[in-house]
Design an enzyme around this catalytic site. Structure first.
Site, PDB file in Angstrom:
ATOM      1  N   GLY A  79      33.161  77.677 -40.029  1.00  0.00           N
ATOM      2  CA  GLY A  79      34.093  77.253 -38.297  1.00  0.00           C
ATOM      3  C   GLY A  79      33.895  78.106 -37.515  1.00  0.00           C
ATOM      4  CB  CYS A  80      35.024  81.791 -37.222  1.00  0.00           C
ATOM      5  SG  CYS A  80      36.528  81.282 -38.351  1.00  0.00           S
TER       6      CYS A  80
END
Length: 191
Positions: A79-80
């Protein structure tokens, strides 16, 4: 067999009660701590850029400036790496045209990991990649979360606008890790 003397039993009982009261003090002080909010000054804390030798004091970094700071649970996590960081890279020029002096990404990682992650995403000149290796800054903000699959204590996913070391906007993901309110395009930079 040996006999237990009453004085030893009293000593153990006293030690146990003292230890129990100390534990209660720790828990009560943690319960009294609250997460930062809009209007709060940043806590004095050092982060690291590129190596352990390059300390960056957060208050010095934000003094007299408008800074966007966002935190992620971990460098190189899906996600990052696929959404959160790329959104800030894509919006860097727009944010700077709205009066933002610096954009900072923070994670509870070591400075070498943050530097490598930044290099992989070509953040140079756009976003400063700062490490909080012990989580001291995140703990001082009370914006941490325990994520065992990522190694334990990490930053909740959040974004903030800081004006002269004071928090003027704060967006903390409701579950601490999601990707909604802390994204770059959700910031409302006030002129």
């Amino acid at each position: 067999m040996f006999s237990t003397r009453p004085s030893i039993i009293r000593g153990i009982a006293a030690l146990t009660s003292r230890t129990t009261s100390q534990v209660h003090k720790v828990h009560s002080s943690q319960a009294a701590m609250a997460a930062v909010k809009v209007g709060d000054q940043l806590p004095v804390s050092d982060l690291y850029e590129d190596s352990p030798a390059n300390k960056v004091n957060v208050c010095d970094l934000t003094a007299g400036k408008r800074v966007v700071l966002f935190a992620v649970p971990g460098a190189f996590t899906p996600g990052c790496s696929k959404t959160h960081l790329p959104g800030y890279i894509q919006n860097a020029e727009k944010l700077k045209s709205e009066g933002v002096d610096e954009i900072v990404c923070v994670s509870v990682n070591d400075p070498y990991v943050m530097a490598a992650w930044g290099a992989q995403h070509n953040t140079k000149g756009k976003i400063r990649m700062l490490a909080d290796p012990s989580g001291a800054f995140i703990k001082a903000l009370d914006l941490g979360i325990t994520l065992p699959p990522l190694g334990g204590f990490r930053a909740k996913r959040f974004s903030m606008v800081i004006t002269d070391s004071k928090i003027t906007e704060l967006n903390v993901e409701p579950d601490g890790t999601g990707l909604s309110c802390s994204l770059a395009d959700k910031l409302k930079i006030k002129k």
